[in-house]
Write a protein that holds these residues in place. Structure first.
Motif, PDB file in Angstrom:
ATOM      1  N   THR A   1      -3.405  27.571 -53.243  1.00 45.08           N
ATOM      2  CA  THR A   1      -4.494  26.617 -53.477  1.00 45.08           C
ATOM      3  C   THR A   1      -4.808  25.849 -52.203  1.00 45.08           C
ATOM      4  OG1 THR A   1      -3.777  26.412 -55.775  1.00 45.08           O
ATOM      5  CG2 THR A   1      -5.244  24.722 -54.945  1.00 45.08           C
ATOM      6  N   ALA A   2      -3.786  25.479 -51.449  1.00 47.27           N
ATOM      7  CA  ALA A   2      -4.016  24.804 -50.172  1.00 47.27           C
ATOM      8  C   ALA A   2      -4.722  25.724 -49.182  1.00 47.27           C
ATOM      9  CB  ALA A   2      -2.688  24.318 -49.594  1.00 47.27           C
ATOM     10  N   ALA A   3      -4.403  27.010 -49.219  1.00 46.86           N
ATOM     11  CA  ALA A   3      -5.087  27.956 -48.336  1.00 46.86           C
ATOM     12  C   ALA A   3      -6.565  28.080 -48.710  1.00 46.86           C
ATOM     13  CB  ALA A   3      -4.404  29.325 -48.407  1.00 46.86           C
ATOM     14  N   ALA A   4      -6.879  28.033 -49.998  1.00 45.05           N
ATOM     15  CA  ALA A   4      -8.287  28.065 -50.428  1.00 45.05           C
ATOM     16  C   ALA A   4      -9.014  26.807 -49.961  1.00 45.05           C
ATOM     17  CB  ALA A   4      -8.371  28.202 -51.940  1.00 45.05           C
ATOM     18  N   CYS A   5      -8.358  25.661 -50.030  1.00 51.08           N
ATOM     19  CA  CYS A   5      -8.961  24.417 -49.531  1.00 51.08           C
ATOM     20  C   CYS A   5      -9.183  24.483 -48.021  1.00 51.08           C
ATOM     21  CB  CYS A   5      -8.079  23.221 -49.877  1.00 51.08           C
ATOM     22  SG  CYS A   5      -8.073  22.791 -51.615  1.00 51.08           S
ATOM     23  N   LEU A   6      -8.242  25.039 -47.315  1.00 51.03           N
ATOM     24  CA  LEU A   6      -8.380  25.178 -45.876  1.00 51.03           C
ATOM     25  C   LEU A   6      -9.529  26.118 -45.514  1.00 51.03           C
ATOM     26  CD1 LEU A   6      -7.161  24.494 -43.076  1.00 51.03           C
ATOM     27  CD2 LEU A   6      -5.796  26.553 -43.325  1.00 51.03           C
ATOM     28  N   LEU A   7      -9.666  27.199 -46.253  1.00 54.37           N
ATOM     29  CA  LEU A   7     -10.768  28.126 -46.025  1.00 54.37           C
ATOM     30  C   LEU A   7     -12.107  27.437 -46.237  1.00 54.37           C
ATOM     31  CD1 LEU A   7     -11.866  31.054 -45.626  1.00 54.37           C
ATOM     32  CD2 LEU A   7     -11.730  31.245 -48.111  1.00 54.37           C
ATOM     33  N   GLY A   8     -12.232  26.669 -47.303  1.00 55.00           N
ATOM     34  CA  GLY A   8     -13.468  25.934 -47.560  1.00 55.00           C
ATOM     35  C   GLY A   8     -13.770  24.919 -46.481  1.00 55.00           C
ATOM     36  N   SER A   9     -12.748  24.241 -45.990  1.00 59.59           N
ATOM     37  CA  SER A   9     -12.948  23.241 -44.943  1.00 59.59           C
ATOM     38  C   SER A   9     -13.391  23.882 -43.632  1.00 59.59           C
ATOM     39  CB  SER A   9     -11.657  22.451 -44.720  1.00 59.59           C
ATOM     40  OG  SER A   9     -11.304  21.756 -45.881  1.00 59.59           O
TER      41      SER A   9
END
Length: 108
Positions: free
Chosen positions: A81-89
């Protein structure tokens, strides 16, 4: 969904900070930044809900034998989930820089 929400919130935060850097009025800049609190809170809530509801965190009989108990499965879910947030950022940053004209020569 998490990456999209993170990208939208990141873009809002970047535009508020860009406005603060280009305009000398601190009250208007602080108000724009305060308006980003609700999308930020909803993005964090969505990311937590997705991490909790991940079906990969359900205990399975064979995974405990190889060292993947419930705690490690939840840590893996939080990391994805943190990797998905990082991708979006990162996507929000690239779009923001492209719209400002700081990424000249990029094929976007």
């Amino acid at each position: 969904l998490v990456a999209g929400a993170s990208a939208g919130t990141g873009f809002l935060l970047l535009s508020a900070l860009g406005h603060a850097l280009s305009h000398p009025d601190p009250a208007a800049s602080a108000l724009r930044l305060a308006w980003c609190a609700a999308p930020l809170a909803s993005t964090v809530y969505l990311a937590l809900a997705v991490a909790r509801a991940d079906p990969a965190t359900r205990p399975r009989p064979g995974l405990s034998a190889v060292g993947l108990g419930p705690v490690k499965l939840m840590a893996i879910s939080a990391a994805t989930t943190a990797a998905a947030c990082l991708l979006g950022s990162v996507l929000a940053l690239l779009v923001f820089l492209q719209l400002r004209g700081d990424l000249t020569g990029m094929p976007l």
